[in-house]
Scaffold this motif. Structure first.
Motif, PDB file in Angstrom:
ATOM      1  N   ASN A 151      48.019  10.421  -6.115  1.00  0.00           N
ATOM      2  CA  ASN A 151      48.229   9.002  -5.921  1.00  0.00           C
ATOM      3  C   ASN A 151      49.662   8.628  -6.294  1.00  0.00           C
ATOM      4  OD1 ASN A 151      47.867   6.243  -5.780  1.00  0.00           O
ATOM      5  ND2 ASN A 151      45.856   6.331  -6.732  1.00  0.00           N
ATOM      6  N   PHE A 152      50.306   7.777  -5.473  1.00  0.00           N
ATOM      7  CA  PHE A 152      51.641   7.281  -5.787  1.00  0.00           C
ATOM      8  C   PHE A 152      51.862   5.939  -5.101  1.00  0.00           C
ATOM      9  CE2 PHE A 152      51.907  10.041  -2.143  1.00  0.00           C
ATOM     10  CZ  PHE A 152      52.740   9.394  -1.257  1.00  0.00           C
ATOM     11  N   ASN A 153      52.809   5.169  -5.630  1.00  0.00           N
ATOM     12  CA  ASN A 153      53.134   3.842  -5.094  1.00  0.00           C
ATOM     13  C   ASN A 153      54.576   3.816  -4.622  1.00  0.00           C
ATOM     14  OD1 ASN A 153      50.598   2.905  -5.829  1.00  0.00           O
ATOM     15  ND2 ASN A 153      51.304   2.244  -7.835  1.00  0.00           N
ATOM     16  N   ILE A 154      54.810   3.061  -3.540  1.00  0.00           N
ATOM     17  CA  ILE A 154      56.163   2.918  -3.002  1.00  0.00           C
ATOM     18  C   ILE A 154      56.382   1.462  -2.598  1.00  0.00           C
ATOM     19  CG2 ILE A 154      57.691   3.487  -1.067  1.00  0.00           C
ATOM     20  CD1 ILE A 154      56.565   6.280  -1.101  1.00  0.00           C
ATOM     21  N   ARG A 155      57.525   0.943  -2.975  1.00  0.00           N
ATOM     22  CA  ARG A 155      57.966  -0.375  -2.508  1.00  0.00           C
ATOM     23  C   ARG A 155      59.300  -0.170  -1.800  1.00  0.00           C
ATOM     24  NH1 ARG A 155      61.253  -4.706  -4.263  1.00  0.00           N
ATOM     25  NH2 ARG A 155      60.566  -6.654  -3.332  1.00  0.00           N
ATOM     26  N   LEU A 156      59.305  -0.406  -0.504  1.00  0.00           N
ATOM     27  CA  LEU A 156      60.518  -0.205   0.283  1.00  0.00           C
ATOM     28  C   LEU A 156      61.480  -1.367   0.068  1.00  0.00           C
ATOM     29  CD1 LEU A 156      59.025   1.147   3.623  1.00  0.00           C
ATOM     30  CD2 LEU A 156      60.114   2.437   1.795  1.00  0.00           C
ATOM     31  N   THR A 157      62.760  -1.037  -0.040  1.00  0.00           N
ATOM     32  CA  THR A 157      63.802  -2.038  -0.222  1.00  0.00           C
ATOM     33  C   THR A 157      64.590  -2.204   1.078  1.00  0.00           C
ATOM     34  OG1 THR A 157      65.423  -0.397  -0.933  1.00  0.00           O
ATOM     35  CG2 THR A 157      64.029  -1.378  -2.655  1.00  0.00           C
ATOM     36  N   ALA A 158      65.476  -3.184   1.089  1.00  0.00           N
ATOM     37  CA  ALA A 158      66.344  -3.377   2.250  1.00  0.00           C
ATOM     38  C   ALA A 158      67.194  -2.133   2.488  1.00  0.00           C
ATOM     39  CB  ALA A 158      67.229  -4.601   2.044  1.00  0.00           C
ATOM     40  N   LYS A 159      67.632  -1.479   1.405  1.00  0.00           N
ATOM     41  CA  LYS A 159      68.432  -0.259   1.536  1.00  0.00           C
ATOM     42  C   LYS A 159      67.630   0.843   2.229  1.00  0.00           C
ATOM     43  CE  LYS A 159      70.716   3.286  -1.189  1.00  0.00           C
ATOM     44  NZ  LYS A 159      70.921   3.834  -2.516  1.00  0.00           N
ATOM     45  N   ASP A 160      66.368   1.004   1.861  1.00  0.00           N
ATOM     46  CA  ASP A 160      65.513   2.016   2.498  1.00  0.00           C
ATOM     47  C   ASP A 160      65.348   1.728   3.984  1.00  0.00           C
ATOM     48  OD1 ASP A 160      65.079   3.236  -0.011  1.00  0.00           O
ATOM     49  OD2 ASP A 160      63.346   1.939  -0.397  1.00  0.00           O
ATOM     50  N   LEU A 161      65.090   0.471   4.310  1.00  0.00           N
ATOM     51  CA  LEU A 161      64.916   0.095   5.719  1.00  0.00           C
ATOM     52  C   LEU A 161      66.210   0.293   6.506  1.00  0.00           C
ATOM     53  CD1 LEU A 161      62.787  -3.135   5.218  1.00  0.00           C
ATOM     54  CD2 LEU A 161      61.992  -0.888   5.972  1.00  0.00           C
ATOM     55  N   GLN A 171      64.337  -8.365   7.194  1.00  0.00           N
ATOM     56  CA  GLN A 171      62.982  -7.817   7.270  1.00  0.00           C
ATOM     57  C   GLN A 171      62.393  -7.612   5.878  1.00  0.00           C
ATOM     58  OE1 GLN A 171      62.848  -4.106   9.387  1.00  0.00           O
ATOM     59  NE2 GLN A 171      60.649  -4.211   9.705  1.00  0.00           N
ATOM     60  N   ALA A 172      63.181  -7.086   4.947  1.00  0.00           N
ATOM     61  CA  ALA A 172      62.701  -6.850   3.581  1.00  0.00           C
ATOM     62  C   ALA A 172      62.399  -8.157   2.866  1.00  0.00           C
ATOM     63  CB  ALA A 172      63.732  -6.043   2.799  1.00  0.00           C
ATOM     64  N   ALA A 173      63.182  -9.188   3.137  1.00  0.00           N
ATOM     65  CA  ALA A 173      62.988 -10.468   2.464  1.00  0.00           C
ATOM     66  C   ALA A 173      61.858 -11.290   3.083  1.00  0.00           C
ATOM     67  CB  ALA A 173      64.277 -11.278   2.492  1.00  0.00           C
ATOM     68  N   GLY A 174      61.679 -11.159   4.394  1.00  0.00           N
ATOM     69  CA  GLY A 174      60.741 -12.024   5.091  1.00  0.00           C
ATOM     70  C   GLY A 174      59.373 -11.449   5.375  1.00  0.00           C
ATOM     71  N   ASN A 175      59.231 -10.158   5.342  1.00  0.00           N
ATOM     72  CA  ASN A 175      57.960  -9.533   5.682  1.00  0.00           C
ATOM     73  C   ASN A 175      57.156  -9.284   4.410  1.00  0.00           C
ATOM     74  OD1 ASN A 175      55.865  -7.840   6.584  1.00  0.00           O
ATOM     75  ND2 ASN A 175      57.170  -6.923   8.141  1.00  0.00           N
ATOM     76  N   PRO A 176      55.955  -9.856   4.300  1.00  0.00           N
ATOM     77  CA  PRO A 176      55.144  -9.673   3.091  1.00  0.00           C
ATOM     78  C   PRO A 176      54.806  -8.195   2.819  1.00  0.00           C
ATOM     79  CG  PRO A 176      54.125 -11.291   4.566  1.00  0.00           C
ATOM     80  CD  PRO A 176      55.325 -10.726   5.269  1.00  0.00           C
ATOM     81  N   MET A 177      54.834  -7.385   3.848  1.00  0.00           N
ATOM     82  CA  MET A 177      54.533  -5.962   3.690  1.00  0.00           C
ATOM     83  C   MET A 177      55.519  -5.279   2.740  1.00  0.00           C
ATOM     84  SD  MET A 177      53.918  -3.274   6.758  1.00  0.00           S
ATOM     85  CE  MET A 177      55.450  -2.427   7.012  1.00  0.00           C
ATOM     86  N   TYR A 178      56.752  -5.780   2.689  1.00  0.00           N
ATOM     87  CA  TYR A 178      57.774  -5.157   1.856  1.00  0.00           C
ATOM     88  C   TYR A 178      57.958  -5.866   0.513  1.00  0.00           C
ATOM     89  CZ  TYR A 178      58.729  -2.979   6.306  1.00  0.00           C
ATOM     90  OH  TYR A 178      58.594  -2.302   7.482  1.00  0.00           O
ATOM     91  N   GLN A 179      57.168  -6.903   0.258  1.00  0.00           N
ATOM     92  CA  GLN A 179      57.290  -7.642  -0.995  1.00  0.00           C
ATOM     93  C   GLN A 179      56.597  -6.931  -2.155  1.00  0.00           C
ATOM     94  OE1 GLN A 179      59.215 -10.443  -1.083  1.00  0.00           O
ATOM     95  NE2 GLN A 179      59.612  -9.957   1.046  1.00  0.00           N
TER      96      GLN A 179
END
Length: 169
Positions: free
Chosen positions: A2-12, A78-86
């Motif tokens: 199991n692991f968690n990831i939160r994508l940032t604007a830099k990743d995108l 996209q990172a700021a506006g999409n709830p998927m990346y919040q």
């Protein structure tokens, strides 16, 4: 596992750059930049060919400055506006596939749906189609990176294209 990831604007942004400058589009970009450089030299060498020189500078700027800047602005939005990346996305690797939990939504990606795995610009990209993929940044995987990726390599089908250095058990 199991692991968690939160994508940032830099990743995108890095993911977007990978797609914008790899494969046929990367070759096209390189050719356009070379043509732009040749036009600059031809225009300045000809004396009166400033039209060629300016057009060459414009071509070079378009592919080396404008396109990356546009991709960065798009990734940031996209990172700021999409709830998927919040929020963080939870991944649980099991025998039947990758279990994905995002907020109150869950899903399972069977191992046979992963068609290609690529490592580029400090991230693993697990493709489930031509336009869909999961991004696992090396930093987010942390010390578990090798263990996680080895588990994935062992469970994807033999037809899945892996990075050159990856080994199946």
């Amino acid at each position: 596992m199991n692991f968690n990831i939160r994508l940032t604007a830099k990743d995108l942004y890095q993911f977007s750059m990978t797609h914008a400058y790899n494969g046929q589009s990367g070759i096209f970009t390189a050719i356009c930049v070379l043509v732009g450089i040749m036009m600059v030299f031809r225009g300045t060498a000809a004396g009166g060919g400033m039209y060629y020189a300016m057009l060459g500078v414009l071509m070079i700027a378009l592919f080396t400055i404008v396109t990356p800047l546009t991709l960065y602005m798009k990734a940031k939005k996209q990172a700021a506006g999409n709830p998927m990346y919040q929020n963080e996305t939870e991944y649980d690797l099991q025998e039947d596939g990758v279990h994905v939990t995002m907020g109150d939504q869950t899903g399972v990606i069977p191992w046979n749906q992963i068609v290609k795995i690529r490592h580029s610009r400090g991230m693993y990209i697990l493709y489930t189609g031509k336009q869909s993929a999961f991004i696992y940044p090396d930093v987010a995987l942390g010390e578990q990176k090798n263990e996680i990726m080895n588990y994935i390599y062992q469970h994807v089908p033999a037809s899945t294209k892996l990075p050159k250095y990856a080994k199946r058990s």
